[in-house]
Design an enzyme around this catalytic site. Structure first.
Site, PDB file in Angstrom:
ATOM      1  N   LYS A 248      36.110   3.410 -30.489  1.00 59.13           N
ATOM      2  CA  LYS A 248      36.860   2.194 -30.824  1.00 59.13           C
ATOM      3  C   LYS A 248      37.140   2.063 -32.328  1.00 59.13           C
ATOM      4  O   LYS A 248      38.178   1.560 -32.729  1.00 59.13           O
ATOM      5  CB  LYS A 248      36.112   0.953 -30.327  1.00 59.13           C
ATOM      6  CG  LYS A 248      36.144   0.821 -28.805  1.00 59.13           C
ATOM      7  CD  LYS A 248      35.468  -0.454 -28.354  1.00 59.13           C
ATOM      8  CE  LYS A 248      35.398  -0.499 -26.837  1.00 59.13           C
ATOM      9  NZ  LYS A 248      34.824  -1.736 -26.338  1.00 59.13           N
TER      10      LYS A 248
ATOM     11  N   GLY B 168      25.897  -5.279 -33.290  1.00 59.07           N
ATOM     12  CA  GLY B 168      26.597  -3.994 -33.357  1.00 59.07           C
ATOM     13  C   GLY B 168      28.089  -4.165 -33.106  1.00 59.07           C
ATOM     14  O   GLY B 168      28.629  -5.279 -33.176  1.00 59.07           O
TER      15      GLY B 168
ATOM     16  N   ASN C  33      19.302 -10.518 -34.396  1.00 55.05           N
ATOM     17  CA  ASN C  33      19.304  -9.059 -34.280  1.00 55.05           C
ATOM     18  C   ASN C  33      17.999  -8.484 -34.804  1.00 55.05           C
ATOM     19  O   ASN C  33      17.362  -9.058 -35.688  1.00 55.05           O
ATOM     20  CB  ASN C  33      20.484  -8.456 -35.054  1.00 55.05           C
ATOM     21  CG  ASN C  33      20.774  -7.038 -34.619  1.00 55.05           C
ATOM     22  OD1 ASN C  33      20.798  -6.754 -33.425  1.00 55.05           O
ATOM     23  ND2 ASN C  33      20.997  -6.140 -35.562  1.00 55.05           N
TER      24      ASN C  33
HETATM   25  P1  ATR Z   1      27.431  -1.314 -29.652  1.00 55.84           P
HETATM   26  O1  ATR Z   1      28.726  -0.702 -30.082  1.00 55.84           O
HETATM   27  O2  ATR Z   1      27.149  -1.210 -28.181  1.00 55.84           O
HETATM   28  O3  ATR Z   1      27.268  -2.703 -30.155  1.00 55.84           O
HETATM   29  P2  ATR Z   1      25.583  -0.490 -31.689  1.00 55.84           P
HETATM   30  O4  ATR Z   1      26.554  -0.758 -32.784  1.00 55.84           O
HETATM   31  O5  ATR Z   1      24.701   0.708 -31.733  1.00 55.84           O
HETATM   32  O6  ATR Z   1      26.309  -0.392 -30.286  1.00 55.84           O
HETATM   33  O7  ATR Z   1      24.676  -1.806 -31.529  1.00 55.84           O
HETATM   34  C1  ATR Z   1      23.689  -1.930 -30.575  1.00 55.84           C
HETATM   35  C2  ATR Z   1      23.043  -3.304 -30.719  1.00 55.84           C
HETATM   36  O8  ATR Z   1      22.009  -3.455 -29.756  1.00 55.84           O
HETATM   37  C3  ATR Z   1      22.404  -3.558 -32.066  1.00 55.84           C
HETATM   38  O9  ATR Z   1      22.491  -4.930 -32.351  1.00 55.84           O
HETATM   39  C4  ATR Z   1      20.960  -3.133 -31.806  1.00 55.84           C
HETATM   40  O10 ATR Z   1      20.039  -3.706 -32.700  1.00 55.84           O
HETATM   41  P3  ATR Z   1      19.832  -3.033 -34.167  1.00 55.84           P
HETATM   42  O11 ATR Z   1      21.061  -3.342 -34.957  1.00 55.84           O
HETATM   43  O12 ATR Z   1      18.626  -3.652 -34.709  1.00 55.84           O
HETATM   44  O13 ATR Z   1      19.668  -1.551 -33.900  1.00 55.84           O
HETATM   45  C5  ATR Z   1      20.773  -3.701 -30.443  1.00 55.84           C
HETATM   46  N1  ATR Z   1      19.688  -3.108 -29.642  1.00 55.84           N
HETATM   47  C6  ATR Z   1      19.696  -1.902 -29.034  1.00 55.84           C
HETATM   48  N2  ATR Z   1      18.561  -1.719 -28.333  1.00 55.84           N
HETATM   49  C7  ATR Z   1      17.817  -2.846 -28.489  1.00 55.84           C
HETATM   50  C8  ATR Z   1      16.556  -3.286 -28.002  1.00 55.84           C
HETATM   51  N3  ATR Z   1      15.809  -2.515 -27.212  1.00 55.84           N
HETATM   52  N4  ATR Z   1      16.132  -4.512 -28.379  1.00 55.84           N
HETATM   53  C9  ATR Z   1      16.875  -5.290 -29.187  1.00 55.84           C
HETATM   54  N5  ATR Z   1      18.082  -4.934 -29.657  1.00 55.84           N
HETATM   55  C10 ATR Z   1      18.548  -3.735 -29.325  1.00 55.84           C
END
Ligand code: ATR
Length: 283
Positions: A78, A142, A164
């Site tokens: 994207k 994210g 977050n």
């Molecule tokens: P996307 O494009 O799907 O948003 P991304 O930019 O990698 O993917 O973002 C993933 C989001 O899910 C982030 O907010 C991540 O938190 P961090 O920024 O701290 O990494 C969050 N996330 C992923 N796994 C998580 C978990 N097990 N618990 C809480 N937050 C999680």
């Protein structure tokens, strides 16, 4: 060197569309758009294209040269789709991500982002739940959350808190969108003692079958929980909402169909009916 489009045979005289991503095999978009096309009597073919990770722009160009009309873009392209768009909608511009591409009469690439519009339409129209005046909590900071913030904030929630794991990412989003409403960033540990009317999960935790570390008792009596992910079984977050007493706790299947409908509208100028398609996918 650019590679050839996998399994793509474009016949002249047909309008081709596709979803492009990596991986793409489980995408529901071809089924959704086929339903839209039948329902609106549009003569088009919609396919799924898996692009190699390192040749996304080339794949888009080959699709265009082969007569393709428009593309839905999904993970992980994207942001690259935003970069290759010659002209972007206001929402896509700020989202930093494009999920809908098309080629204008000068063959230039145009980009929009229909994710936020799809989310808002699902909440407002399909579930008949207001966002205006509500205390909103968004989980995650994210790309998925960035893509939906502007349409959500334009509904004028009373307040919008972004929680977050990595606080700095939430703060970054506040910096980008705070002109649109009362927006703040917190760590999960700061949520205890607060209460919210609507919680939207935009983390990818559901993909791993887990939950962000949420405290108990943060839902008001009439709270709505919405997981931007969808799955055949209730996600961990949907279950958390139900267990926590939310009056409604749902996944994002409707958002998927609504964002597709908005893309279809951009491409074809016709808005398909979505509820029958959502029901079909549920079964
Ligand atoms: P996307 O494009 O799907 O948003 P991304 O930019 O990698 O993917 O973002 C993933 C989001 O899910 C982030 O907010 C991540 O938190 P961090 O920024 O701290 O990494 C969050 N996330 C992923 N796994 C998580 C978990 N097990 N618990 C809480 N937050 C999680």
């Amino acid at each position: 060197m650019a590679r050839t489009l996998p399994e793509l045979r474009l016949k002249p005289g047909t309008d081709y569309y596709a979803v492009i991503g990596h991986p793409i095999t489980h995408s529901l978009s071809p089924l959704i758009h086929q339903q839209f096309a039948e329902q609106t009597d549009q003569n088009l073919i919609y396919q799924a294209i898996e692009s190699p990770l390192d040749t996304f722009p080339e794949m888009v160009e080959q699709f265009r040269q082969a007569g393709g009309r428009g593309l839905n873009v999904t993970v992980p392209f994207k942001q690259q789709a935003w970069e290759i768009s010659y002209q972007r909608s206001e929402v896509a511009e700020r989202a930093g991500a494009v999920n809908t591409l098309w080629f204008d009469d000068r063959d230039q690439i145009r980009g929009d982002n229909t994710d936020g519009c799809g989310l808002v339409r699902d909440i407002l129209i399909n579930y008949q739940q207001a966002i205006t005046g509500k205390r909103l909590l968004i989980l995650g900071a994210g790309g998925a959350v960035r893509g939906v913030l502007e349409p959500l904030l334009k509904e004028n929630p009373d307040t919008c808190v972004i929680a977050n794991r990595t606080l700095s990412r939430a703060e970054e989003l506040v910096g980008l969108f705070s002109d649109l409403g009362d927006l703040s960033a917190v760590a999960y540990s700061d949520l205890a003692g607060s209460s919210f009317d609507m919680v939207i999960n935009g983390t990818s935790a559901s993909l791993q079958g887990t939950l962000p570390p949420l405290p108990e008792n943060i839902l008001t009596k009439e709270a709505v929980c919405y997981d931007m992910m969808y799955a055949k079984k209730p996600t961990a977050f949907v279950k958390w909402g139900l267990d926590g007493g939310a009056k409604l706790s749902v996944d994002g299947l409707g958002m998927l169909v609504e964002q597709a409908a908005e893309s279809f509208f951009i491409w074809r100028g016709i808005r398909p009916e979505t509820s029958s398609v959502i029901s079909l996918l549920r079964t």
